[in-house]
Design an enzyme around this catalytic site. Structure first.
Site, PDB file in Angstrom:
ATOM      1  CG  ASN A 136      -1.520 -11.193  -0.497  1.00  0.00           C
ATOM      2  OD1 ASN A 136      -0.836 -11.785  -1.311  1.00  0.00           O
ATOM      3  ND2 ASN A 136      -1.092 -10.921   0.739  1.00  0.00           N
ATOM      4  N   PRO A 164       3.235  -7.785  12.726  1.00  0.00           N
ATOM      5  CG  PRO A 164       4.647  -9.559  13.263  1.00  0.00           C
ATOM      6  CD  PRO A 164       3.193  -9.188  13.154  1.00  0.00           C
ATOM      7  CG  ASP A 165       7.259  -3.754   8.489  1.00  0.00           C
ATOM      8  OD1 ASP A 165       8.212  -4.367   7.982  1.00  0.00           O
ATOM      9  OD2 ASP A 165       6.589  -2.895   7.874  1.00  0.00           O
ATOM     10  CE  LYS A 213       5.675   1.398   1.655  1.00  0.00           C
ATOM     11  NZ  LYS A 213       4.707   0.728   0.788  1.00  0.00           N
TER      12      LYS A 213
HETATM   13  O1  C5P Z   1       4.564  -1.310   4.074  1.00  0.00           O
HETATM   14  P1  C5P Z   1       4.487  -2.190   2.862  1.00  0.00           P
HETATM   15  O2  C5P Z   1       3.695  -3.434   3.078  1.00  0.00           O
HETATM   16  O3  C5P Z   1       4.111  -1.477   1.594  1.00  0.00           O
HETATM   17  O4  C5P Z   1       6.032  -2.614   2.631  1.00  0.00           O
HETATM   18  C1  C5P Z   1       6.410  -3.547   1.683  1.00  0.00           C
HETATM   19  C2  C5P Z   1       7.731  -4.165   2.073  1.00  0.00           C
HETATM   20  O5  C5P Z   1       7.738  -4.512   3.447  1.00  0.00           O
HETATM   21  C3  C5P Z   1       7.961  -5.457   1.351  1.00  0.00           C
HETATM   22  O6  C5P Z   1       9.362  -5.623   1.233  1.00  0.00           O
HETATM   23  C4  C5P Z   1       7.344  -6.480   2.287  1.00  0.00           C
HETATM   24  O7  C5P Z   1       7.888  -7.772   2.092  1.00  0.00           O
HETATM   25  C5  C5P Z   1       7.725  -5.914   3.629  1.00  0.00           C
HETATM   26  N1  C5P Z   1       6.770  -6.194   4.709  1.00  0.00           N
HETATM   27  C6  C5P Z   1       7.138  -7.008   5.769  1.00  0.00           C
HETATM   28  N2  C5P Z   1       6.282  -7.231   6.802  1.00  0.00           N
HETATM   29  C7  C5P Z   1       5.059  -6.658   6.809  1.00  0.00           C
HETATM   30  C8  C5P Z   1       4.664  -5.840   5.745  1.00  0.00           C
HETATM   31  C9  C5P Z   1       5.523  -5.636   4.714  1.00  0.00           C
HETATM   32  O8  C5P Z   1       8.266  -7.536   5.754  1.00  0.00           O
HETATM   33  N3  C5P Z   1       4.243  -6.912   7.820  1.00  0.00           N
END
Ligand code: C5P
Length: 399
Positions: A210, A305-306, A337
């Site tokens: 991105n 993974p988040d 969130k």
């Molecule tokens: O769910 P979203 O992508 O909108 O969330 C944004 C937040 O989550 C940001 O702080 C981003 O750095 C973090 N994030 C993460 N790992 C992911 C997706 C998002 O740490 N896979």
């Protein structure tokens, strides 16, 4: 020597004999690593030429408020946002009076009103003018509004008088400017910041990614360092130099970023997730370059993974801050969130506005935490990062 790397210093010069020392001040600021732009009042131009300041600063000098061409180059509002610090040296008695009464009758006073950056004044005038109750009252007003002051020094003056009113030495002013950026808000804390995009490989030569520039994460790293924190940047590929004193750990994919962050967890008090992590990655990475073939091909993607949610769910956990880039219902989505990911704080950005967020130098945000919120005005990412660090320090203090 306190440095000014990555700092944008807007130097305002008003019309006093000490203006000749401002040339040396520009040199001193640049020597400490600052980028310097200069605004000169009409009076200042009687004492020293814009050409001198342009040559020393390496940037065009700004002089007029109502000049269409100058406004096209960099408008007074852009200048105000660009600045991490507005330093006025020399600040004459007249300029102090105009600042104290909130006038906006030339470029310098207008920018002083329009900037969210801190203001540092180096007064310079005849000793009797400095002692005059009117000047003293103006100084009291300006100090009460949070203006910082360096000098004036005492000694023999250009007019032959002896007393307080000499502009402080350029070296001392540059040191005061650098000192302003250093605070002990996060002294001794260990901060880990994710920044930039991730790259998810499709084959040995292609990837999904991105447009994240990493500017906000790198600005946060600088602000954390200035606040006295031991700072680690876990960064996807960006075209930025890491702040000196930051530990830079480069990664490419979301999985690598997660692994790196988890390794750092035992030595992390504050985790700030600023990276634009790819939500999905190709289900499999081809070992050889994918050959051109059929008209259509289908890519299978799997969820990444988040990272921030994983960190927030770990035990023991650091104070965890996330970002939310939204195009609709900004605060509601950000709040949701924050709860869903178990965060202590979230910085919400409206990315439907192209002048802020991704790739831009500016940002505007609302910071939310359980039970509170604060709007941060449109400003440069450096100033925004310092405001976020201040809020983090406040929340940590109140826990
Ligand atoms: O769910 P979203 O992508 O909108 O969330 C944004 C937040 O989550 C940001 O702080 C981003 O750095 C973090 N994030 C993460 N790992 C992911 C997706 C998002 O740490 N896979």
């Amino acid at each position: 020597m306190a440095h000014l790397f990555n700092r944008n210093i807007l130097l305002g010069i008003s019309g006093g004999i000490a203006a000749y020392k401002s040339a040396e001040l520009v040199r001193q600021l640049r020597e400490r690593g600052a980028t310097v732009r200069v605004i000169m009042t009409r009076g200042a131009r009687e004492f020293i030429t814009p050409l001198t300041l342009q040559a020393l600063s390496g940037n065009p000098v700004h002089t007029e408020l109502l000049d269409t061409e100058a406004e096209l180059g960099m408008s007074h509002i852009e200048l105000a946002r660009w600045a991490d610090l507005l330093l006025i040296a020399p600040a004459t008695a007249d300029l102090l009076a105009r600042l104290a009464s909130g006038r906006a009758d030339d470029l310098l006073t207008t920018v002083a009103l329009a900037t969210a950056a801190p203001l540092l004044l180096a007064p310079a005038m005849n000793q009797q003018m400095w002692r005059d109750p009117a000047t003293a009252a103006n100084m009291d007003t300006l100090r009460s509004r949070g203006c910082q002051v360096v000098g004036p020094a005492s000694g023999e003056q250009a007019c032959g008088d002896v007393g307080p009113g000499r502009m402080e030495d350029p070296q001392a002013i540059a040191a005061a400017a650098a000192g302003l950026f250093e605070n002990g808000l996060l002294a001794g804390k260990r901060v880990v910041i994710t920044a930039g995009p991730t790259r998810e490989a499709l084959d040995p030569v292609r990837y999904i990614s991105n447009h994240s520039s990493g500017k906000m994460g790198y600005a946060l790293a600088q602000a954390a360092i200035d606040a006295g924190a031991q700072t680690t940047l876990v960064s996807g590929p960006v075209n930025l130099a890491a702040p000196s004193h930051a530990r830079l750990l480069p990664v490419e994919s979301a999985s690598q970023m997660l692994d790196q962050c988890l390794q750092l967890l035992p030595e992390c008090d504050i985790f700030i997730a600023c990276a634009a992590v790819a939500d999905y990655r190709p289900a499999s990475v081809e070992q050889q370059k994918i050959k051109k073939g059929p008209e259509q091909i289908t890519l299978q993607l799997v969820r990444n993974p988040d990272i921030v949610a994983t960190v927030a769910a770990s035990e023991p956990r650091p104070f965890t801050v996330g970002f939310a880039a939204e195009t609709t219902a900004l605060l509601a989505h950000a709040q949701d969130k924050m709860l869903r990911k178990g965060l202590d704080m979230i910085v919400a950005n409206d990315v439907s506005d192209r002048s802020i967020g991704f790739n831009s130098d500016n940002n505007e945000a609302t910071v939310l935490w359980p039970g509170g919120e604060q709007a941060l005005p449109l400003t440069g990412k450096g100033a925004m990062a310092r405001m976020i660090v201040e809020l983090i320090a406040k929340r940590l203090d109140s826990q």
